[in-house]
Design a protein around this motif. Sequence first.
Motif, PDB file in Angstrom:
ATOM      1  N   ILE A 128       0.867  -1.177   0.000  1.00 23.68           N
ATOM      2  CA  ILE A 128       0.000   0.000   0.000  1.00 23.68           C
ATOM      3  C   ILE A 128       0.907   1.232   0.000  1.00 23.68           C
ATOM      4  CG2 ILE A 128      -1.820   1.240   1.213  1.00 23.68           C
ATOM      5  CD1 ILE A 128      -2.564  -1.497   2.503  1.00 23.68           C
ATOM      6  N   PRO A 129       0.826   2.090  -1.009  1.00 25.75           N
ATOM      7  CA  PRO A 129       1.810   3.149  -1.209  1.00 25.75           C
ATOM      8  C   PRO A 129       2.068   4.091  -0.031  1.00 25.75           C
ATOM      9  CG  PRO A 129       0.357   2.986  -3.104  1.00 25.75           C
ATOM     10  CD  PRO A 129      -0.183   2.064  -2.061  1.00 25.75           C
ATOM     11  N   VAL A 130       1.106   4.713   0.501  1.00 25.46           N
ATOM     12  CA  VAL A 130       1.333   5.751   1.504  1.00 25.46           C
ATOM     13  C   VAL A 130       1.859   5.185   2.821  1.00 25.46           C
ATOM     14  CG1 VAL A 130       0.212   7.583   2.858  1.00 25.46           C
ATOM     15  CG2 VAL A 130      -0.416   7.224   0.468  1.00 25.46           C
ATOM     16  N   ILE A 131       1.359   4.029   3.227  1.00 24.39           N
ATOM     17  CA  ILE A 131       1.760   3.469   4.526  1.00 24.39           C
ATOM     18  C   ILE A 131       2.849   2.411   4.411  1.00 24.39           C
ATOM     19  CG2 ILE A 131      -0.433   3.994   5.640  1.00 24.39           C
ATOM     20  CD1 ILE A 131      -1.299   1.114   5.151  1.00 24.39           C
ATOM     21  N   ASP A 132       3.219   2.027   3.211  1.00 21.78           N
ATOM     22  CA  ASP A 132       4.266   1.033   2.959  1.00 21.78           C
ATOM     23  C   ASP A 132       4.053  -0.279   3.709  1.00 21.78           C
ATOM     24  OD1 ASP A 132       5.710   2.490   1.085  1.00 21.78           O
ATOM     25  OD2 ASP A 132       6.873   3.532   2.632  1.00 21.78           O
ATOM     26  N   ALA A 133       2.817  -0.641   3.903  1.00 20.18           N
ATOM     27  CA  ALA A 133       2.489  -1.929   4.523  1.00 20.18           C
ATOM     28  C   ALA A 133       2.034  -2.888   3.434  1.00 20.18           C
ATOM     29  CB  ALA A 133       1.388  -1.766   5.568  1.00 20.18           C
ATOM     30  N   GLY A 134       2.301  -4.171   3.639  1.00 20.15           N
ATOM     31  CA  GLY A 134       1.854  -5.172   2.688  1.00 20.15           C
ATOM     32  C   GLY A 134       0.335  -5.204   2.604  1.00 20.15           C
ATOM     33  N   LEU A 135      -0.155  -5.435   1.411  1.00 24.86           N
ATOM     34  CA  LEU A 135      -1.603  -5.490   1.208  1.00 24.86           C
ATOM     35  C   LEU A 135      -2.222  -6.690   1.906  1.00 24.86           C
ATOM     36  CD1 LEU A 135      -4.126  -4.310  -0.137  1.00 24.86           C
ATOM     37  CD2 LEU A 135      -3.579  -5.691  -2.161  1.00 24.86           C
ATOM     38  N   THR A 136      -1.558  -7.846   1.852  1.00 19.44           N
ATOM     39  CA  THR A 136      -2.182  -9.038   2.437  1.00 19.44           C
ATOM     40  C   THR A 136      -2.280  -8.979   3.961  1.00 19.44           C
ATOM     41  OG1 THR A 136      -0.141 -10.354   2.398  1.00 19.44           O
ATOM     42  CG2 THR A 136      -1.587 -10.491   0.474  1.00 19.44           C
ATOM     43  N   PRO A 137      -1.288  -8.458   4.700  1.00 15.48           N
ATOM     44  CA  PRO A 137      -1.504  -8.324   6.147  1.00 15.48           C
ATOM     45  C   PRO A 137      -2.628  -7.331   6.466  1.00 15.48           C
ATOM     46  CG  PRO A 137       0.829  -8.060   5.623  1.00 15.48           C
ATOM     47  CD  PRO A 137       0.078  -8.129   4.324  1.00 15.48           C
ATOM     48  N   PHE A 138      -2.700  -6.263   5.679  1.00 11.97           N
ATOM     49  CA  PHE A 138      -3.760  -5.271   5.862  1.00 11.97           C
ATOM     50  C   PHE A 138      -5.128  -5.911   5.642  1.00 11.97           C
ATOM     51  CE2 PHE A 138      -6.578  -1.994   4.127  1.00 11.97           C
ATOM     52  CZ  PHE A 138      -6.467  -0.989   5.091  1.00 11.97           C
ATOM     53  N   LEU A 139      -5.257  -6.631   4.521  1.00  9.30           N
ATOM     54  CA  LEU A 139      -6.538  -7.288   4.217  1.00  9.30           C
ATOM     55  C   LEU A 139      -6.873  -8.368   5.241  1.00  9.30           C
ATOM     56  CD1 LEU A 139      -6.353  -7.623   0.330  1.00  9.30           C
ATOM     57  CD2 LEU A 139      -7.764  -6.042   1.681  1.00  9.30           C
ATOM     58  N   GLN A 140      -5.844  -9.043   5.755  1.00  8.64           N
ATOM     59  CA  GLN A 140      -6.065 -10.083   6.761  1.00  8.64           C
ATOM     60  C   GLN A 140      -6.851  -9.525   7.940  1.00  8.64           C
ATOM     61  OE1 GLN A 140      -2.419 -11.767   8.254  1.00  8.64           O
ATOM     62  NE2 GLN A 140      -3.475 -13.163   9.638  1.00  8.64           N
ATOM     63  N   TRP A 141      -6.496  -8.288   8.348  1.00  7.14           N
ATOM     64  CA  TRP A 141      -7.136  -7.720   9.530  1.00  7.14           C
ATOM     65  C   TRP A 141      -8.449  -7.018   9.217  1.00  7.14           C
ATOM     66  CZ3 TRP A 141      -6.563  -9.281  14.200  1.00  7.14           C
ATOM     67  CH2 TRP A 141      -5.483 -10.129  14.428  1.00  7.14           C
ATOM     68  N   LEU A 142      -8.832  -7.006   7.955  1.00  6.98           N
ATOM     69  CA  LEU A 142     -10.191  -6.611   7.589  1.00  6.98           C
ATOM     70  C   LEU A 142     -11.069  -7.852   7.449  1.00  6.98           C
ATOM     71  CD1 LEU A 142      -9.594  -3.880   4.855  1.00  6.98           C
ATOM     72  CD2 LEU A 142     -10.257  -3.536   7.240  1.00  6.98           C
ATOM     73  N   VAL A 143     -10.546  -8.871   6.799  1.00  6.93           N
ATOM     74  CA  VAL A 143     -11.341 -10.040   6.438  1.00  6.93           C
ATOM     75  C   VAL A 143     -11.512 -11.024   7.603  1.00  6.93           C
ATOM     76  CG1 VAL A 143     -11.424 -12.067   4.922  1.00  6.93           C
ATOM     77  CG2 VAL A 143     -10.746  -9.848   4.003  1.00  6.93           C
ATOM     78  N   VAL A 144     -10.417 -11.468   8.206  1.00  5.29           N
ATOM     79  CA  VAL A 144     -10.505 -12.545   9.199  1.00  5.29           C
ATOM     80  C   VAL A 144     -11.309 -12.139  10.439  1.00  5.29           C
ATOM     81  CG1 VAL A 144      -9.203 -14.137  10.689  1.00  5.29           C
ATOM     82  CG2 VAL A 144      -8.433 -13.695   8.346  1.00  5.29           C
ATOM     83  N   PRO A 145     -11.059 -10.979  11.069  1.00  2.87           N
ATOM     84  CA  PRO A 145     -11.869 -10.642  12.246  1.00  2.87           C
ATOM     85  C   PRO A 145     -13.359 -10.486  11.930  1.00  2.87           C
ATOM     86  CG  PRO A 145      -9.898  -9.303  12.201  1.00  2.87           C
ATOM     87  CD  PRO A 145      -9.976 -10.007  10.875  1.00  2.87           C
TER      88      PRO A 145
END
Length: 164
Positions: A128-145
Amino acid sequence: MTAAAPAPSLTATRPDWLKVLRRYFLFSLIGHLLWEIAHIPLYTIWIEGTVGEIAFAILHCTGGDLFIAFSTLLLALFALGSGDWPRRSWAPVLLAAVVMGVGYTIFSEWLNITVREAWAYRDIMPVIPVIDAGLTPFLQWLVVPVAAYLGATSRLSWRGITRG
């Protein structure tokens, strides 16, 4: 002679919250374990680590995910839950838990990749450009919880959850 009051039924007095927490733990465990297995090829350990190191990383990260999942849910419950949760206040609790989980993940990815250099992304990891975090860890914490929460509370819908 007066009639004795009927004894309360066990189903009426059994707390739904305990059942939901147990189910949330199970759904979180399954969801985070599957997610860790699916996205570990996006990290350098996939090509640099041994099978044992990869297995350990998956289990270690899943354990950390469970700790984060329960910490964020409990903090959200303390802050926004009601005495009859999960029948009421389920939406604000879920939203707060997800926001805290995503926030912690962004911080943790930055800390462990940039500062500690404890792990690294492969070139194939979408970032993710602005925060330089991986997309899959970010999505993990939207989808799994969200999936775990909805799965944990799904049986309650048959008896009617009051929204709000």
